[in-house]
Design a protein around this motif. Structure first.
Motif, short mmCIF file in Angstrom:
data_model
loop_
_atom_site.label_atom_id
_atom_site.label_comp_id
_atom_site.label_asym_id
_atom_site.label_seq_id
_atom_site.Cartn_x
_atom_site.Cartn_y
_atom_site.Cartn_z
N LEU A 54 0.86 -1.18 0.00
CA LEU A 54 0.00 0.00 0.00
C LEU A 54 0.90 1.23 0.00
N VAL A 55 0.83 2.01 -1.05
CA VAL A 55 1.74 3.15 -1.23
C VAL A 55 1.06 4.45 -0.80
N LEU A 75 -0.36 -4.21 -5.50
CA LEU A 75 0.18 -2.88 -5.26
C LEU A 75 -0.96 -1.88 -5.46
N VAL A 76 -1.17 -1.00 -4.48
CA VAL A 76 -2.23 0.00 -4.55
C VAL A 76 -1.65 1.36 -4.18
N SER A 99 -5.55 2.66 -7.95
CA SER A 99 -5.40 3.87 -7.15
C SER A 99 -6.69 4.11 -6.38
N LEU A 100 -6.53 4.69 -5.20
CA LEU A 100 -7.69 4.95 -4.38
C LEU A 100 -7.58 6.33 -3.76
N VAL A 102 4.07 1.31 2.31
CA VAL A 102 5.18 2.02 1.69
C VAL A 102 5.02 3.50 2.01
N SER A 103 5.81 3.97 2.98
CA SER A 103 5.65 5.35 3.44
C SER A 103 6.83 5.75 4.32
#
Length: 182
Positions: free
Chosen positions: A3-4, A50-51, A98-99, A127-128
């Protein structure tokens, strides 16, 4: 499930790489840095899912709950704001889901998707560079903090969070940050 936190990533890229423009004069430092970090993530981690999660321009529901929420935060620099549509286009071109949801920040979305991932028996990787996510770390949830300018990636599991913040349990991160005035 990766989660990006797109905002966290492109802000990191923007401030790490300065004065980079296209031949037409468009600032591209955040685009370049963001794409470099994502390319490294995809190449090295090979995520199955992957989002990209985006913040919205309007205030989140937290502003309704607490008037001074992020009251001291400055506006996004204009030369960064013009780069966001290109980052979104990148996700579309690669077919990366994408959200973004009105009144919700990316971290709210990531928290909800983390719970859904756990219910689906996924290993979740956030992922942050946002330290607030450390409170969510468990044996099934990790933090992937990309390095900048070719730097090393930092991966935080339970033991790494405990050592980094000198705490007994990642759930104590919220207390640690509160005591630090965050």
């Amino acid at each position: 499930l990766y989660l990006v936190d797109v905002s966290s990533m492109f802000f990191r890229a923007y401030y790490a790489i300065r004065s980079l423009t296209s031949p037409a004069g468009l600032p591209v430092n955040a685009i370049y840095g963001f794409l470099s970090m994502i390319a490294k993530l995809i190449k090295e981690e090979k995520p199955e899912l992957l989002v990209f999660c985006y913040d919205r321009k309007e205030p989140s529901f937290r502003k309704d709950l607490y008037e001074d929420y992020k009251a001291h935060r400055t506006e996004m620099p204009e030369d960064l704001a013009v780069q966001i549509p290109y980052i979104k286009k990148f996700a579309d071109l690669l077919g990366i889901p994408s959200l973004e949801v009105p009144s919700f920040a990316a971290d709210d979305l990531i928290g909800g998707l983390t719970e859904l991932g756990l219910r689906s028996n996924c290993q979740v990787v956030i992922v942050s560079g946002d330290k607030d996510f450390a409170q969510l770390v468990t044996d099934k949830i990790k933090i992937y903090k990309p390095g900048l300018k070719g730097g090393d990636v930092e991966i935080l599991g339970v033991e790494e969070v405990k050592a980094k913040y000198e705490i007994e349990d990642p759930k104590q991160v919220i207390d640690f940050l509160a005591m630090m005035g965050d």
